[in-house]
Design a protein around this motif. Structure first.
Motif, PDB file in Angstrom:
ATOM      1  N   GLN A   2       0.832  -1.204   0.000  1.00 26.73           N
ATOM      2  CA  GLN A   2       0.000   0.000   0.000  1.00 26.73           C
ATOM      3  C   GLN A   2       0.871   1.260   0.000  1.00 26.73           C
ATOM      4  N   ALA A   3       1.885   1.274   0.857  1.00 23.88           N
ATOM      5  CA  ALA A   3       2.744   2.453   0.946  1.00 23.88           C
ATOM      6  C   ALA A   3       3.546   2.645  -0.339  1.00 23.88           C
ATOM      7  N   MET A   4       4.106   1.563  -0.864  1.00 27.90           N
ATOM      8  CA  MET A   4       4.910   1.672  -2.089  1.00 27.90           C
ATOM      9  C   MET A   4       4.051   2.107  -3.274  1.00 27.90           C
ATOM     10  N   ALA A   5       2.892   1.477  -3.419  1.00 32.87           N
ATOM     11  CA  ALA A   5       2.021   1.807  -4.544  1.00 32.87           C
ATOM     12  C   ALA A   5       1.526   3.241  -4.455  1.00 32.87           C
ATOM     13  N   THR A   6       1.187   3.698  -3.255  1.00 33.34           N
ATOM     14  CA  THR A   6       0.713   5.070  -3.091  1.00 33.34           C
ATOM     15  C   THR A   6       1.784   6.062  -3.520  1.00 33.34           C
ATOM     16  N   ARG A   7       3.026   5.821  -3.106  1.00 34.46           N
ATOM     17  CA  ARG A   7       4.121   6.730  -3.439  1.00 34.46           C
ATOM     18  C   ARG A   7       4.388   6.768  -4.942  1.00 34.46           C
ATOM     19  N   LEU A   8       4.425   5.580  -5.562  1.00 34.63           N
ATOM     20  CA  LEU A   8       4.763   5.540  -6.986  1.00 34.63           C
ATOM     21  C   LEU A   8       3.609   5.995  -7.865  1.00 34.63           C
ATOM     22  N   LEU A   9       2.414   5.500  -7.582  1.00 29.92           N
ATOM     23  CA  LEU A   9       1.285   5.799  -8.473  1.00 29.92           C
ATOM     24  C   LEU A   9       0.840   7.249  -8.370  1.00 29.92           C
ATOM     25  N   SER A  10       1.123   7.900  -7.237  1.00 24.85           N
ATOM     26  CA  SER A  10       0.772   9.321  -7.129  1.00 24.85           C
ATOM     27  C   SER A  10       1.609  10.157  -8.093  1.00 24.85           C
ATOM     28  N   ARG A  11       2.795   9.663  -8.428  1.00 26.96           N
ATOM     29  CA  ARG A  11       3.626  10.366  -9.406  1.00 26.96           C
ATOM     30  C   ARG A  11       3.263   9.952 -10.829  1.00 26.96           C
ATOM     31  N   ARG A  12       2.993   8.685 -10.999  1.00 24.41           N
ATOM     32  CA  ARG A  12       2.696   8.186 -12.353  1.00 24.41           C
ATOM     33  C   ARG A  12       1.312   8.630 -12.820  1.00 24.41           C
ATOM     34  N   PHE A  13       0.331   8.658 -11.893  1.00 27.63           N
ATOM     35  CA  PHE A  13      -1.036   9.048 -12.229  1.00 27.63           C
ATOM     36  C   PHE A  13      -1.531  10.080 -11.204  1.00 27.63           C
ATOM     37  N   PRO A  14      -1.100  11.335 -11.329  1.00 21.35           N
ATOM     38  CA  PRO A  14      -1.487  12.370 -10.363  1.00 21.35           C
ATOM     39  C   PRO A  14      -3.007  12.495 -10.244  1.00 21.35           C
ATOM     40  N   GLY A  15      -3.465  12.683  -9.014  1.00 24.66           N
ATOM     41  CA  GLY A  15      -4.892  12.859  -8.787  1.00 24.66           C
ATOM     42  C   GLY A  15      -5.695  11.579  -8.839  1.00 24.66           C
ATOM     43  N   ASN A  16      -5.021  10.410  -8.800  1.00 27.47           N
ATOM     44  CA  ASN A  16      -5.748   9.134  -8.869  1.00 27.47           C
ATOM     45  C   ASN A  16      -6.555   8.906  -7.589  1.00 27.47           C
ATOM     46  N   PRO A  17      -7.587   8.053  -7.638  1.00 24.85           N
ATOM     47  CA  PRO A  17      -8.441   7.818  -6.469  1.00 24.85           C
ATOM     48  C   PRO A  17      -7.744   7.100  -5.316  1.00 24.85           C
ATOM     49  N   GLY A  18      -6.556   6.553  -5.540  1.00 23.83           N
ATOM     50  CA  GLY A  18      -5.834   5.858  -4.478  1.00 23.83           C
ATOM     51  C   GLY A  18      -5.846   4.354  -4.668  1.00 23.83           C
ATOM     52  N   VAL A  19      -4.763   3.716  -4.250  1.00 24.98           N
ATOM     53  CA  VAL A  19      -4.610   2.288  -4.457  1.00 24.98           C
ATOM     54  C   VAL A  19      -5.670   1.482  -3.717  1.00 24.98           C
ATOM     55  N   ARG A  20      -6.190   2.008  -2.607  1.00 31.32           N
ATOM     56  CA  ARG A  20      -7.214   1.281  -1.854  1.00 31.32           C
ATOM     57  C   ARG A  20      -8.514   1.128  -2.642  1.00 31.32           C
ATOM     58  N   ASN A  21      -8.692   1.948  -3.658  1.00 25.80           N
ATOM     59  CA  ASN A  21      -9.913   1.863  -4.475  1.00 25.80           C
ATOM     60  C   ASN A  21      -9.753   0.943  -5.679  1.00 25.80           C
ATOM     61  N   LEU A  22      -8.564   0.379  -5.848  1.00 22.93           N
ATOM     62  CA  LEU A  22      -8.350  -0.571  -6.935  1.00 22.93           C
ATOM     63  C   LEU A  22      -8.857  -1.957  -6.532  1.00 22.93           C
ATOM     64  N   PRO A  23      -9.364  -2.733  -7.474  1.00 21.13           N
ATOM     65  CA  PRO A  23      -9.745  -4.117  -7.165  1.00 21.13           C
ATOM     66  C   PRO A  23      -8.504  -4.902  -6.727  1.00 21.13           C
ATOM     67  N   GLN A  24      -8.588  -5.580  -5.587  1.00 19.43           N
ATOM     68  CA  GLN A  24      -7.456  -6.378  -5.126  1.00 19.43           C
ATOM     69  C   GLN A  24      -7.608  -7.796  -5.623  1.00 19.43           C
ATOM     70  N   ARG A  25      -6.554  -8.282  -6.325  1.00 22.88           N
ATOM     71  CA  ARG A  25      -6.596  -9.606  -6.927  1.00 22.88           C
ATOM     72  C   ARG A  25      -5.777 -10.653  -6.166  1.00 22.88           C
ATOM     73  N   GLY A  26      -5.076 -10.219  -5.136  1.00 25.69           N
ATOM     74  CA  GLY A  26      -4.288 -11.194  -4.392  1.00 25.69           C
ATOM     75  C   GLY A  26      -3.374 -10.522  -3.392  1.00 25.69           C
ATOM     76  N   PHE A  27      -2.754 -11.349  -2.549  1.00 24.15           N
ATOM     77  CA  PHE A  27      -1.828 -10.862  -1.524  1.00 24.15           C
ATOM     78  C   PHE A  27      -0.819 -11.958  -1.237  1.00 24.15           C
ATOM     79  N   SER A  28       0.451 -11.570  -1.053  1.00 22.08           N
ATOM     80  CA  SER A  28       1.486 -12.514  -0.624  1.00 22.08           C
ATOM     81  C   SER A  28       2.457 -11.793   0.305  1.00 22.08           C
ATOM     82  N   ASN A  29       2.825 -12.466   1.384  1.00 14.92           N
ATOM     83  CA  ASN A  29       3.823 -11.883   2.289  1.00 14.92           C
ATOM     84  C   ASN A  29       5.219 -12.452   2.028  1.00 14.92           C
ATOM     85  N   GLN A  30       5.368 -13.236   0.957  1.00 12.66           N
ATOM     86  CA  GLN A  30       6.666 -13.781   0.593  1.00 12.66           C
ATOM     87  C   GLN A  30       7.222 -12.979  -0.578  1.00 12.66           C
ATOM     88  N   ILE A  31       8.325 -12.292  -0.337  1.00 11.79           N
ATOM     89  CA  ILE A  31       8.863 -11.381  -1.337  1.00 11.79           C
ATOM     90  C   ILE A  31       9.167 -12.103  -2.654  1.00 11.79           C
TER      91      ILE A  31
END
Length: 288
Positions: free
Chosen positions: A191-220
């Protein structure tokens, strides 16, 4: 605690099977070896069957021999950890975040292949655990993404690592709607990484929390697996992407403005790094 000289005599006796030969190899009298064994048996019970030729160990004797072997391994391990005269011998201990760790650990193993007397000990951990482990001497070196202000630590710039927007190889991403169509693959720092990067790539976006989540992994090492299968996109550090085994199945969406994190190497300020740690750092920086 059992007398180390007694244990040494017993281990030699168990190895050669003769009081006379044991005494010769240890440089003491046969009576001395017998006395050491007698002292041990007074504490532990019968250890050898003297009527057998060669000598045979009792169950207690076999247990004591295993203990002697453990003590010997521990002493050799301690000597390795304390030895600092040879930069190619001893333990190199490093604790780091997962992404850079994926890149560094194979490099450290390559160094160990060149110098087999090195012992590599590496752990993946977040910044807070890295700092705690170095402060409490569980690891000699650590890598963190935020420079600590603790005066007990020395922090030196080690490397830079960009954050990257990674999508399936067949995907085309030019708008926020393209990301919505793909869906987001999250991870503990996502969440933190995506917010930082996508705010620069797509200024004014609704935020990563509003994107459909397709999965999660805690293994890098597994975060890019669903991306490679076309199940979504993610934002991860560059070294995690470089370590992925199937790079042809993913691609990086280039950003005009790079978002780069600085990685800091830390160690205790009270004493310098060991020569083997310094050698390992030099090797890593050359490879990176």
């Amino acid at each position: 605690m059992l007398n180390p000289q007694w244990l040494k005599s017993f281990a030699m006796l168990a190895d050669v099977g003769s009081f006379t030969q044991s005494a010769d190899r240890l440089g003491i009298t046969q009576a001395g070896v017998s006395q050491h064994i007698r002292h041990l048996e007074q504490q532990l019970g019968p250890l050898i069957l003297r009527s057998k030729r060669p000598l045979e160990l009792t169950p207690a004797g076999r247990a004591l021999l295993e203990y002697c072997q453990q003590v010997d391994r521990a002493q050799r391990h301690l000597a390795l950890r304390l030895s600092d005269g040879d930069s190619t011998c001893g333990e190199v201990s490093l604790i780091s975040p997962g992404s850079i760790g994926l890149r560094l650990y194979p490099l450290l193993l390559s160094l160990q292949q060149q110098h087999p007397d090195l012992l590599i000990r590496h752990r993946f951990a977040p910044d807070s655990e890295v700092i705690d482990a170095v402060l409490h001497n569980r690891y000699e070196m650590g890598l963190v993404t935020q420079k600590p202000d603790d005066k007990r630590l020395v922090a030196e710039q080690f490397a830079e690592e960009p954050l990257e927007l990674v999508v399936p190889a067949t995907a085309t991403v030019s708008s926020w709607q393209d990301l919505e169509a793909l869906g987001y693959i999250d991870h503990p720092d996502g969440q933190a990484m995506a917010t930082r990067l996508l705010s620069r790539r797509f200024p004014g976006n609704p935020g990563v929390r509003n994107l459909p989540q397709r999965g999660f992994s805690n293994q890098i090492g597994l975060i890019l697996e669903p991306v490679a299968r076309g199940l979504g996109f993610t934002v991860i550090p560059k070294y995690a992407r470089l370590a992925f085994a199937r790079p042809q199945q993913i691609k990086v969406v280039c950003n005009e403005v790079l978002l780069v994190d600085t990685l800091w190497m830390i160690h205790r300020a009270e004493w310098p790094l060991s020569t083997r740690a310094q050698r390992a750092l030099t090797w890593l920086q050359q490879q990176l």
